[in-house]
Design a protein around this motif. Sequence first.
Motif, mmCIF file in Angstrom:
data_model
loop_
_atom_site.group_PDB
_atom_site.id
_atom_site.type_symbol
_atom_site.label_atom_id
_atom_site.label_comp_id
_atom_site.label_asym_id
_atom_site.label_seq_id
_atom_site.Cartn_x
_atom_site.Cartn_y
_atom_site.Cartn_z
ATOM 1 N N LYS A 58 -27.149 5.978 12.281
ATOM 2 C CA LYS A 58 -27.787 4.753 11.799
ATOM 3 C C LYS A 58 -28.071 3.780 12.934
ATOM 4 C CE LYS A 58 -29.118 2.552 8.023
ATOM 5 N NZ LYS A 58 -30.143 3.116 7.136
ATOM 6 N N LEU A 59 -27.125 3.616 13.831
ATOM 7 C CA LEU A 59 -27.239 2.577 14.847
ATOM 8 C C LEU A 59 -27.858 3.057 16.158
ATOM 9 C CD1 LEU A 59 -23.785 0.809 14.365
ATOM 10 C CD2 LEU A 59 -25.984 0.228 13.328
ATOM 11 N N VAL A 60 -27.800 4.374 16.409
ATOM 12 C CA VAL A 60 -28.268 4.880 17.701
ATOM 13 C C VAL A 60 -29.442 5.842 17.544
ATOM 14 C CG1 VAL A 60 -27.604 6.073 19.831
ATOM 15 C CG2 VAL A 60 -25.941 4.623 18.655
ATOM 16 N N LEU A 61 -29.190 6.996 16.915
ATOM 17 C CA LEU A 61 -30.209 8.047 16.908
ATOM 18 C C LEU A 61 -31.479 7.641 16.170
ATOM 19 C CD1 LEU A 61 -28.145 11.312 16.386
ATOM 20 C CD2 LEU A 61 -29.020 10.321 18.499
ATOM 21 N N LEU A 107 -35.028 14.122 7.907
ATOM 22 C CA LEU A 107 -34.365 14.305 9.185
ATOM 23 C C LEU A 107 -33.100 13.461 9.304
ATOM 24 C CD1 LEU A 107 -37.285 14.459 11.785
ATOM 25 C CD2 LEU A 107 -36.057 16.330 10.699
ATOM 26 N N SER A 108 -33.141 12.224 8.809
ATOM 27 C CA SER A 108 -31.976 11.352 8.956
ATOM 28 C C SER A 108 -30.761 11.938 8.242
ATOM 29 C CB SER A 108 -32.293 9.957 8.426
ATOM 30 O OG SER A 108 -32.658 10.009 7.060
ATOM 31 N N ARG A 109 -30.975 12.468 7.036
ATOM 32 C CA ARG A 109 -29.848 13.061 6.299
ATOM 33 C C ARG A 109 -29.328 14.306 7.009
ATOM 34 N NH1 ARG A 109 -29.104 16.888 2.269
ATOM 35 N NH2 ARG A 109 -31.336 17.319 2.136
ATOM 36 N N ILE A 110 -30.245 15.124 7.533
ATOM 37 C CA ILE A 110 -29.845 16.336 8.229
ATOM 38 C C ILE A 110 -29.034 15.992 9.463
ATOM 39 C CG2 ILE A 110 -30.715 18.290 9.576
ATOM 40 C CD1 ILE A 110 -30.858 18.677 6.553
ATOM 41 N N TRP A 111 -29.447 14.952 10.184
ATOM 42 C CA TRP A 111 -28.728 14.583 11.402
ATOM 43 C C TRP A 111 -27.343 14.039 11.078
ATOM 44 C CZ3 TRP A 111 -33.525 11.909 13.982
ATOM 45 C CH2 TRP A 111 -34.327 12.900 14.542
ATOM 46 N N VAL A 112 -27.212 13.303 9.972
ATOM 47 C CA VAL A 112 -25.880 12.844 9.565
ATOM 48 C C VAL A 112 -24.991 14.039 9.227
ATOM 49 C CG1 VAL A 112 -24.600 11.629 7.767
ATOM 50 C CG2 VAL A 112 -26.611 10.565 8.780
ATOM 51 N N ILE A 113 -25.573 15.029 8.537
ATOM 52 C CA ILE A 113 -24.793 16.215 8.169
ATOM 53 C C ILE A 113 -24.323 16.961 9.411
ATOM 54 C CG2 ILE A 113 -24.929 18.504 7.102
ATOM 55 C CD1 ILE A 113 -26.762 17.280 4.977
ATOM 56 N N VAL A 114 -25.243 17.164 10.361
ATOM 57 C CA VAL A 114 -24.872 17.966 11.525
ATOM 58 C C VAL A 114 -23.872 17.222 12.406
ATOM 59 C CG1 VAL A 114 -26.676 17.263 13.180
ATOM 60 C CG2 VAL A 114 -25.815 19.599 13.189
ATOM 61 N N TRP A 115 -23.986 15.892 12.529
ATOM 62 C CA TRP A 115 -22.984 15.135 13.277
ATOM 63 C C TRP A 115 -21.649 15.133 12.546
ATOM 64 C CZ3 TRP A 115 -22.777 12.369 17.947
ATOM 65 C CH2 TRP A 115 -23.926 12.453 18.731
ATOM 66 N N SER A 116 -21.681 15.146 11.212
ATOM 67 C CA SER A 116 -20.439 15.227 10.443
ATOM 68 C C SER A 116 -19.765 16.585 10.645
ATOM 69 C CB SER A 116 -20.717 14.997 8.957
ATOM 70 O OG SER A 116 -21.240 13.715 8.724
ATOM 71 N N GLN A 172 -41.098 18.379 13.232
ATOM 72 C CA GLN A 172 -42.259 17.868 12.497
ATOM 73 C C GLN A 172 -42.601 18.757 11.314
ATOM 74 O OE1 GLN A 172 -45.319 17.433 15.468
ATOM 75 N NE2 GLN A 172 -44.580 15.412 16.112
ATOM 76 N N ALA A 173 -42.521 20.079 11.499
ATOM 77 C CA ALA A 173 -42.806 20.994 10.395
ATOM 78 C C ALA A 173 -41.785 20.828 9.275
ATOM 79 C CB ALA A 173 -42.825 22.436 10.895
ATOM 80 N N ALA A 174 -40.503 20.669 9.645
ATOM 81 C CA ALA A 174 -39.463 20.472 8.637
ATOM 82 C C ALA A 174 -39.695 19.179 7.865
ATOM 83 C CB ALA A 174 -38.086 20.458 9.298
ATOM 84 N N GLN A 175 -40.075 18.139 8.576
ATOM 85 C CA GLN A 175 -40.330 16.862 7.913
ATOM 86 C C GLN A 175 -41.547 16.942 7.004
ATOM 87 O OE1 GLN A 175 -40.738 13.620 10.706
ATOM 88 N NE2 GLN A 175 -39.666 12.211 9.346
ATOM 89 N N SER A 176 -42.547 17.747 7.380
ATOM 90 C CA SER A 176 -43.768 17.851 6.579
ATOM 91 C C SER A 176 -43.537 18.541 5.246
ATOM 92 C CB SER A 176 -44.843 18.605 7.370
ATOM 93 O OG SER A 176 -44.474 19.972 7.537
ATOM 94 N N ILE A 177 -42.467 19.346 5.135
ATOM 95 C CA ILE A 177 -42.180 20.011 3.863
ATOM 96 C C ILE A 177 -41.083 19.295 3.084
ATOM 97 C CG2 ILE A 177 -42.965 22.255 4.686
ATOM 98 C CD1 ILE A 177 -40.035 23.050 5.063
ATOM 99 N N GLY A 178 -40.775 18.062 3.501
ATOM 100 C CA GLY A 178 -39.875 17.227 2.708
ATOM 101 C C GLY A 178 -38.416 17.245 3.106
ATOM 102 N N ILE A 179 -38.079 17.811 4.260
ATOM 103 C CA ILE A 179 -36.686 17.805 4.708
ATOM 104 C C ILE A 179 -36.418 16.479 5.415
ATOM 105 C CG2 ILE A 179 -34.987 18.884 6.216
ATOM 106 C CD1 ILE A 179 -36.430 21.525 5.829
#
Length: 309
Positions: A90-93, A200-209, A191-198
């Motif tokens: 939230k604050l950095v990435l 990115l912010s939620r995915i990055w929180v998951i992977v950092w978790s 960009q392709a992942a974002q174009s099909i509705g994934i």
Amino acid sequence: MGFFLETLIGGLMTGMLYSLVALGFVLIFKASGVFNFAQGAMVLFAALAMARFAEWIPRWTGLSGKLAVNLLAFLVAMALMVAVAWLIQKLVLSRLVNQEGITLLMATLGITYFLDGFGQTLFGSDIYKIDVGLPKDPVFLMEQRFQGGVMVNQEDLAAALIAAALVAALTLFFRFTGTGRALRAVADDHQAAQSIGIPLSRIWVIVWSVAGFVALVAGIIWGSKLGVQFSLSLVALKALPVVILGGLTSVPGAIIGGLIIGVGEKLSEIYLGPALGGGIEIWFAYVLALVFLLLRPQGLFGEKIIDRV
């Protein structure tokens, strides 16, 4: 031969622990393209949280059973690591999307020193113990085949088995779950992942978790072996040569690289140390990583990047 096997087994078990820390680097780099220099600090911060919560929870709750205290301390420490992951996103990435790689690297360096300082402020700077019941006494195997047998440290063996089980579970998670497939899609093309509705912010929180969870398990294991102290982050940084050797984008590479470095440093210290003056175990991994950077910079299993003009 028995002594060689003893050294080899010890190197394999140490290498599996290196692989566990390296997995955190690979997960974050695959999903976000960020080389997370803060993974070592995350291991230290998680280990401090586990050690201190295990001390504080009996006073807060009145629990006395070691298993119950350790389980609750683990859950609270995991919740803290998830909160740290959310704050980093939230604050950095989220504010550095599409920035240069060096900018993101410097951001993770800032996170490293913040976690080191904040961990010391929050949890203290003494040496703390983590006791999760791992057996400490060595066992002797193949005593009938080799004189004196092959000594194996039960704590190292248990830690290696835990690390191997976690690596296998994460591999299955990425391969067979919907979230895991989304993470792989983001790793292939943001960009392709974002174009099909994934998202990115939620995915990055998951992977950092997930990286925080890996850091917590690694911190517990290393803390149980060495005690929780601020040099633990330097031990965790031994995973840097592992990811260079195995490849920044390869989960199998993190495993193989860790095993190679774990075995290599133990054998070189034992068999080359007397001739070269000792201390090889300290620098072996970094020299091997330098050789790979010169000869095969993408690592054993990394993707070779070809720029066409």
